[in-house]
Design a protein around this motif. Structure first.
Motif, PDB file in Angstrom:
ATOM      1  N   SER A  84       0.918   6.972   4.400  1.00 43.84           N
ATOM      2  CA  SER A  84       0.509   6.874   5.803  1.00 43.84           C
ATOM      3  C   SER A  84       0.719   5.456   6.320  1.00 43.84           C
ATOM      4  CB  SER A  84      -0.962   7.236   5.935  1.00 43.84           C
ATOM      5  OG  SER A  84      -1.736   6.190   5.368  1.00 43.84           O
ATOM      6  N   ALA A  85       0.308   5.251   7.558  1.00 42.34           N
ATOM      7  CA  ALA A  85       0.419   3.927   8.179  1.00 42.34           C
ATOM      8  C   ALA A  85      -0.553   2.931   7.554  1.00 42.34           C
ATOM      9  CB  ALA A  85       0.154   4.045   9.669  1.00 42.34           C
ATOM     10  N   ARG A  88       0.950  -0.181   5.743  1.00 43.08           N
ATOM     11  CA  ARG A  88       1.386  -1.299   6.583  1.00 43.08           C
ATOM     12  C   ARG A  88       0.199  -2.232   6.867  1.00 43.08           C
ATOM     13  NH1 ARG A  88       1.518  -0.127  11.862  1.00 43.08           N
ATOM     14  NH2 ARG A  88       1.573  -2.161  12.854  1.00 43.08           N
ATOM     15  N   ARG A 121       8.219   0.814   2.137  1.00 44.49           N
ATOM     16  CA  ARG A 121       8.376   0.896   3.581  1.00 44.49           C
ATOM     17  C   ARG A 121       7.998  -0.381   4.317  1.00 44.49           C
ATOM     18  NH1 ARG A 121       6.044   5.939   6.247  1.00 44.49           N
ATOM     19  NH2 ARG A 121       4.831   6.285   4.361  1.00 44.49           N
TER      20      ARG A 121
END
Ligand code: C2E
Ligand code: MG
Ligand code: MG
Ligand code: MG
Length: 289
Positions: A84-85, A88, A121
């Motif tokens: 998921s985000a 980040r 990512r």
């Protein structure tokens, strides 16, 4: 900063199971502030120059102390966050904390290098390079003090974009280490084409090298290859003196592992360093001095 993460991800997602204890049936839970997700923090593990015994740097390792489950396995945390985000946000938080810590150590007269692990990512956009450049400037930390550890999995997913990001970081002076070398998608092309400063021999080989001649051969060849390419080579997972001596004989530059120290909070590192006495590679302890 709305993108700053102050708490960890939803604990229930960790194992895909709801919290085993319903909140209204848990007496301890009532005493907690609602939504207490525990604490995320960085631990630091010393990295030692094998030839001199000097501590040359640390690896920053993420820790999450869950209010009821205690310390959560970082690999599991990262695996879930990567879906998921949240990843980040975690990486932003890690970079912020580590650069700030480097500035504190520097103010205390400790000139260390710190390595930060980044995920696949994180490198797909230039955002991380912008953030790192901004934080280094803001805290007045020299880029050479920071290093990123990437795994080869990161390169397989989107090699062109990852290469763009790490090339930018390399140009501003941030070091790049290839982590867990020898596992996954190891390719000698990576050693040639990437702007690397360091190779980390995966701990699975290092852990086995005193008992398994194949592991020992892999470690020795990786050391030789890395050095021939002008890269610093670090062995992780050094748990005992025999391993350390074998690595010294093989010409390995840096060692990291429980033989020296486990990962620890920043405050403990200063006390550890004050007690730390390097071993001589061929003698016993240096307390004969
Ligand atoms: P890694 O980057 O390969 O980190 C080295 C791991 O080896 C760490 O596990 C460290 O605690 C462990 N280790 C060090 N010395 C020894 C030793 O002598 N013996 C043994 N058996 N183990 C040793 P840890 O802290 O559990 O972290 C596991 C992995 O989680 C890391 O592997 C890294 O891939 C990931 N990770 C940790 N922190 C972060 C983070 O902030 N961001 C990202 N993206 N990944 C992280
Ligand atoms: Mg690492
Ligand atoms: Mg590793
Ligand atoms: Mg690993």
């Amino acid at each position: 900063d709305p993108a700053r993460l102050d708490g960890p991800p939803d604990p229930a997602r960790l194992d895909g199971q709801p919290d085993p204890v319903p909140s209204d049936a848990d007496p301890e839970r009532g005493a907690e502030p609602a939504g207490d997700a525990g604490e995320i923090m960085m631990y630091y593990q010393p990295q030692i120059a094998i030839a001199t015994g000097e501590m040359v740097g640390v690896e920053a390792l993420l820790r999450w102390r869950h209010p009821r489950r205690g310390m959560v396995d970082p690999e599991e945390l990262i695996r879930v966050a990567e879906q998921s985000a949240v990843m980040r946000l975690l990486t932003r938080r890690v970079v912020d904390d580590v650069v700030e810590q480097l500035a504190k150590w520097s103010a205390a007269g400790l000139s260390l290098r710190a390595a930060v692990n980044v995920s696949v990512r994180d490198l797909h956009t230039g955002e991380i390079a912008d953030q790192i450049a901004d934080r280094l400037t803001r805290y007045g930390v020299a880029p050479e003090r920071l290093q990123l550890e990437i795994t080869e999995g990161a390169l397989m997913a989107d090699p062109r974009r990852v290469l763009t990001t790490i090339t930018r970081l390399h140009r501003i002076g941030v070091g790049i280490a290839l982590d867990d070398f020898g596992t996954g998608y190891s390719s000698l092309q990576h050693l040639r084409r990437l702007p690397l400063s360091e190779v980390k021999v995966d701990r699975s080989f290092v852990l086995g090298m005193t008992d398994d001649t194949d592991d020992a051969a892999i470690v020795r060849s990786t050391i030789e290859l890395s050095k021939a390419l002008g890269l610093r080579v670090v062995a992780e997972g050094v748990e005992d003196e025999r391993t350390w001596r074998m690595l010294h004989a093989a010409g390995c530059d840096v060692a990291q592992g429980w033989f020296y120290a486990r990962p620890m909070p920043a405050e403990e590192l200063v006390a550890w360093l004050a007690r730390y006495r390097p071993l001589r590679p061929l003698g016993g302890h240096d307390d004969a001095d």
